[in-house]
Design a protein around this motif. Structure first.
Motif, PDB file in Angstrom:
ATOM      1  N   MET A 189      22.759  60.817 -16.142  1.00 56.86           N
ATOM      2  CA  MET A 189      22.968  61.903 -17.135  1.00 56.86           C
ATOM      3  C   MET A 189      21.731  61.961 -17.550  1.00 56.86           C
ATOM      4  SD  MET A 189      26.015  63.017 -16.820  1.00 56.86           S
ATOM      5  CE  MET A 189      25.976  64.134 -18.153  1.00 56.86           C
ATOM      6  N   ASN A 190      20.675  61.276 -17.238  1.00 56.52           N
ATOM      7  CA  ASN A 190      19.371  61.360 -17.922  1.00 56.52           C
ATOM      8  C   ASN A 190      18.432  62.178 -16.842  1.00 56.52           C
ATOM      9  OD1 ASN A 190      19.960  59.643 -20.009  1.00 56.52           O
ATOM     10  ND2 ASN A 190      19.308  57.775 -19.173  1.00 56.52           N
ATOM     11  N   THR A 191      19.021  62.580 -15.923  1.00 55.93           N
ATOM     12  CA  THR A 191      18.271  63.501 -14.845  1.00 55.93           C
ATOM     13  C   THR A 191      17.548  64.860 -15.646  1.00 55.93           C
ATOM     14  OG1 THR A 191      19.600  62.551 -12.992  1.00 55.93           O
ATOM     15  CG2 THR A 191      18.257  64.657 -12.667  1.00 55.93           C
ATOM     16  N   PRO A 192      16.661  65.059 -15.421  1.00 50.43           N
ATOM     17  CA  PRO A 192      15.835  66.507 -16.094  1.00 50.43           C
ATOM     18  C   PRO A 192      16.878  67.472 -15.546  1.00 50.43           C
ATOM     19  CG  PRO A 192      14.258  65.127 -15.407  1.00 50.43           C
ATOM     20  CD  PRO A 192      15.240  64.492 -14.559  1.00 50.43           C
ATOM     21  N   GLY A 193      17.162  68.540 -16.335  1.00 50.32           N
ATOM     22  CA  GLY A 193      17.975  69.718 -16.320  1.00 50.32           C
ATOM     23  C   GLY A 193      19.387  69.508 -16.678  1.00 50.32           C
ATOM     24  N   ILE A 194      19.954  68.295 -16.892  1.00 51.96           N
ATOM     25  CA  ILE A 194      21.216  68.203 -17.234  1.00 51.96           C
ATOM     26  C   ILE A 194      21.426  68.405 -18.670  1.00 51.96           C
ATOM     27  CG2 ILE A 194      23.198  66.609 -17.288  1.00 51.96           C
ATOM     28  CD1 ILE A 194      22.442  65.416 -14.668  1.00 51.96           C
ATOM     29  N   THR A 195      22.125  69.063 -19.197  1.00 55.09           N
ATOM     30  CA  THR A 195      22.572  69.416 -20.762  1.00 55.09           C
ATOM     31  C   THR A 195      23.913  69.275 -20.976  1.00 55.09           C
ATOM     32  OG1 THR A 195      20.623  70.964 -20.687  1.00 55.09           O
ATOM     33  CG2 THR A 195      21.799  70.919 -22.755  1.00 55.09           C
ATOM     34  N   VAL A 196      24.299  68.392 -22.022  1.00 55.49           N
ATOM     35  CA  VAL A 196      25.799  68.191 -22.392  1.00 55.49           C
ATOM     36  C   VAL A 196      25.843  68.730 -23.836  1.00 55.49           C
ATOM     37  CG1 VAL A 196      27.674  66.501 -22.738  1.00 55.49           C
ATOM     38  CG2 VAL A 196      25.746  66.091 -21.089  1.00 55.49           C
ATOM     39  N   GLN A 197      27.014  69.840 -23.683  1.00 54.38           N
ATOM     40  CA  GLN A 197      27.366  70.226 -25.255  1.00 54.38           C
ATOM     41  C   GLN A 197      28.697  69.750 -25.505  1.00 54.38           C
ATOM     42  OE1 GLN A 197      27.747  74.632 -25.224  1.00 54.38           O
ATOM     43  NE2 GLN A 197      25.597  74.888 -25.557  1.00 54.38           N
ATOM     44  N   ARG A 198      28.780  69.082 -26.774  1.00 54.17           N
ATOM     45  CA  ARG A 198      30.057  68.495 -27.236  1.00 54.17           C
ATOM     46  C   ARG A 198      30.737  69.404 -28.188  1.00 54.17           C
ATOM     47  NH1 ARG A 198      29.966  62.515 -28.754  1.00 54.17           N
ATOM     48  NH2 ARG A 198      31.054  63.394 -30.582  1.00 54.17           N
ATOM     49  N   HIS A 199      32.114  69.510 -27.927  1.00 55.91           N
ATOM     50  CA  HIS A 199      33.075  70.306 -28.641  1.00 55.91           C
ATOM     51  C   HIS A 199      34.210  69.553 -29.064  1.00 55.91           C
ATOM     52  CE1 HIS A 199      31.212  73.702 -26.303  1.00 55.91           C
ATOM     53  NE2 HIS A 199      31.387  72.802 -25.179  1.00 55.91           N
ATOM     54  N   ARG A 200      34.640  69.973 -30.051  1.00 50.62           N
ATOM     55  CA  ARG A 200      35.943  69.056 -30.802  1.00 50.62           C
ATOM     56  C   ARG A 200      37.038  70.097 -30.742  1.00 50.62           C
ATOM     57  NH1 ARG A 200      36.665  65.030 -33.456  1.00 50.62           N
ATOM     58  NH2 ARG A 200      34.360  64.921 -34.187  1.00 50.62           N
ATOM     59  N   ALA A 201      38.168  69.599 -29.661  1.00 50.52           N
ATOM     60  CA  ALA A 201      39.212  70.251 -29.375  1.00 50.52           C
ATOM     61  C   ALA A 201      40.203  70.465 -30.539  1.00 50.52           C
ATOM     62  CB  ALA A 201      39.865  69.451 -28.152  1.00 50.52           C
ATOM     63  N   LEU A 202      41.205  71.222 -30.104  1.00 47.87           N
ATOM     64  CA  LEU A 202      42.101  71.806 -31.165  1.00 47.87           C
ATOM     65  C   LEU A 202      42.780  70.037 -31.496  1.00 47.87           C
ATOM     66  CD1 LEU A 202      43.670  73.520 -32.820  1.00 47.87           C
ATOM     67  CD2 LEU A 202      45.245  73.906 -30.786  1.00 47.87           C
ATOM     68  N   SER A 203      42.887  69.349 -30.493  1.00 48.58           N
ATOM     69  CA  SER A 203      43.725  68.073 -30.725  1.00 48.58           C
ATOM     70  C   SER A 203      42.769  66.966 -31.616  1.00 48.58           C
ATOM     71  CB  SER A 203      43.844  67.256 -29.477  1.00 48.58           C
ATOM     72  OG  SER A 203      42.727  67.137 -28.609  1.00 48.58           O
ATOM     73  N   GLY A 204      41.616  67.322 -31.740  1.00 51.06           N
ATOM     74  CA  GLY A 204      40.750  66.680 -32.447  1.00 51.06           C
ATOM     75  C   GLY A 204      39.752  65.644 -31.617  1.00 51.06           C
ATOM     76  N   GLU A 205      40.003  65.689 -30.455  1.00 52.69           N
ATOM     77  CA  GLU A 205      39.241  64.968 -29.293  1.00 52.69           C
ATOM     78  C   GLU A 205      38.181  65.726 -29.041  1.00 52.69           C
ATOM     79  OE1 GLU A 205      41.968  63.646 -26.462  1.00 52.69           O
ATOM     80  OE2 GLU A 205      43.299  63.122 -27.528  1.00 52.69           O
ATOM     81  N   ILE A 206      37.210  64.849 -28.413  1.00 48.85           N
ATOM     82  CA  ILE A 206      35.723  65.374 -28.053  1.00 48.85           C
ATOM     83  C   ILE A 206      35.991  65.819 -26.631  1.00 48.85           C
ATOM     84  CG2 ILE A 206      33.245  64.895 -27.521  1.00 48.85           C
ATOM     85  CD1 ILE A 206      34.036  65.347 -30.552  1.00 48.85           C
ATOM     86  N   ALA A 207      35.424  67.148 -26.107  1.00 53.97           N
ATOM     87  CA  ALA A 207      35.380  67.630 -24.892  1.00 53.97           C
ATOM     88  C   ALA A 207      33.828  67.948 -24.695  1.00 53.97           C
ATOM     89  CB  ALA A 207      36.215  68.782 -24.667  1.00 53.97           C
ATOM     90  N   CYS A 208      33.530  68.087 -23.416  1.00 59.39           N
ATOM     91  CA  CYS A 208      31.950  68.437 -23.122  1.00 59.39           C
ATOM     92  C   CYS A 208      31.888  69.350 -21.997  1.00 59.39           C
ATOM     93  CB  CYS A 208      31.263  67.094 -22.918  1.00 59.39           C
ATOM     94  SG  CYS A 208      31.076  66.014 -23.904  1.00 59.39           S
ATOM     95  N   THR A 209      30.963  70.199 -22.257  1.00 60.57           N
ATOM     96  CA  THR A 209      30.521  71.110 -21.114  1.00 60.57           C
ATOM     97  C   THR A 209      29.108  70.537 -20.868  1.00 60.57           C
ATOM     98  OG1 THR A 209      31.714  73.026 -22.321  1.00 60.57           O
ATOM     99  CG2 THR A 209      29.995  73.829 -20.893  1.00 60.57           C
ATOM    100  N   VAL A 210      29.057  70.649 -19.220  1.00 62.83           N
ATOM    101  CA  VAL A 210      27.841  70.146 -18.593  1.00 62.83           C
ATOM    102  C   VAL A 210      27.146  71.262 -17.983  1.00 62.83           C
ATOM    103  CG1 VAL A 210      26.834  68.111 -17.418  1.00 62.83           C
ATOM    104  CG2 VAL A 210      28.842  67.724 -18.514  1.00 62.83           C
ATOM    105  N   PHE A 211      26.104  71.519 -18.271  1.00 64.61           N
ATOM    106  CA  PHE A 211      25.184  72.353 -17.714  1.00 64.61           C
ATOM    107  C   PHE A 211      24.198  71.855 -16.628  1.00 64.61           C
ATOM    108  CE2 PHE A 211      26.284  74.308 -21.750  1.00 64.61           C
ATOM    109  CZ  PHE A 211      26.919  75.509 -21.397  1.00 64.61           C
ATOM    110  N   TYR A 212      23.833  72.374 -15.590  1.00 69.85           N
ATOM    111  CA  TYR A 212      22.972  71.731 -14.570  1.00 69.85           C
ATOM    112  C   TYR A 212      21.975  73.002 -14.422  1.00 69.85           C
ATOM    113  CZ  TYR A 212      26.660  68.362 -13.686  1.00 69.85           C
ATOM    114  OH  TYR A 212      27.662  67.759 -14.189  1.00 69.85           O
ATOM    115  N   ASP A 213      20.732  72.861 -14.457  1.00 68.27           N
ATOM    116  CA  ASP A 213      19.644  73.916 -14.323  1.00 68.27           C
ATOM    117  C   ASP A 213      18.484  73.271 -13.469  1.00 68.27           C
ATOM    118  OD1 ASP A 213      20.636  75.740 -16.235  1.00 68.27           O
ATOM    119  OD2 ASP A 213      20.377  74.499 -17.839  1.00 68.27           O
ATOM    120  N   ASP A 214      18.487  73.628 -12.224  1.00 67.60           N
ATOM    121  CA  ASP A 214      17.595  72.986 -11.544  1.00 67.60           C
ATOM    122  C   ASP A 214      17.658  71.524 -11.158  1.00 67.60           C
ATOM    123  OD1 ASP A 214      16.753  75.637 -10.743  1.00 67.60           O
ATOM    124  OD2 ASP A 214      15.668  75.862 -12.407  1.00 67.60           O
ATOM    125  N   VAL A 215      18.708  70.994 -11.279  1.00 66.14           N
ATOM    126  CA  VAL A 215      18.902  69.425 -11.188  1.00 66.14           C
ATOM    127  C   VAL A 215      18.609  69.157  -9.789  1.00 66.14           C
ATOM    128  CG1 VAL A 215      20.389  67.383 -11.487  1.00 66.14           C
ATOM    129  CG2 VAL A 215      20.479  69.412 -13.247  1.00 66.14           C
TER     130      VAL A 215
END
Length: 197
Positions: A1-27
């Protein structure tokens, strides 16, 4: 997950739990980190997702607990909570009990298939669809049976189910879209059965 180009966006779901969107840019992933064979990523991903679908289907265990809570509440004052024999509320409770058992059976089949080295390509998406729809139906049925009290959180005194019904309502949408939406699951089931597109 420390590889350059990986970005993680955290979101709080309606349930209150954390969900994430992971972006891969030229990884770039080195060969030493590769999972499976070269050009075999699709199998790795689909096997992984099948496991996730069985886990998503395992909401049946949570719903089983909620069913027990609903039955315990109904036993306190059966006439007020679920009405007389043949009532709509009793029919709803019966439908929920059948749904919980059917989902548990499909989850068990998916786990058995995974334990035997297969990924349960039909059992996993079938369990996910059934569980997601059951979670939504369960929340709606509990609201129908208990009324607005079912939508109260655990912080309110004397809440039926100790707030588990309210949490189940908020969490239910995740089981319809998590691990692939139910429409995607239905497409996989159809392909697994050899149905035309």
């Amino acid at each position: 997950m420390n590889t350059p180009g990986i970005t993680v966006q955290r979101h709080r779901a309606l349930s209150g739990e954390i969900a994430c969107t992971v972006f891969y840019d030229d990884v770039r992933v080195p060969d030493s980190m590769r999972v499976g064979e070269v050009n075999g990523g699709w199998k790795v991903i689909t096997d992984s997702l099948a496991g996730e679908r069985v886990a998503m289907g395992n909401i049946a265990a949570v719903l089983h607990r909620q069913l027990d809570d609903l039955l315990a509440f109904a036993r306190e004052d059966a006439g007020a909570a679920v009405g007389p024999r043949g009532s709509h509320a009793r029919a709803l409770v019966t439908e929920l009990a059948v749904g919980v058992q059917a989902t548990r059976t499909l989850v068990a089949a998916g786990l058995r298939a995974a334990g035997q080295g297969t990924v349960g390509r039909l059992a996993a998406p079938m369990a996910a669809v059934l569980a997601g729809e059951l979670a939504e139906r369960f929340g709606e049925a509990v609201l129908d049976i208990l009324g607005p009290d079912a939508a109260l959180s655990a912080s309110a005194p004397g809440v039926p189910g100790g707030g588990a019904f309210e949490y189940g309502l908020r969490l239910s949408i995740m089981y319809v879209v998590g691990g692939g939406t139910n429409d995607i699951q239905r497409g996989m089931i159809a392909r697994g059965l050899g149905l035309p597109r």
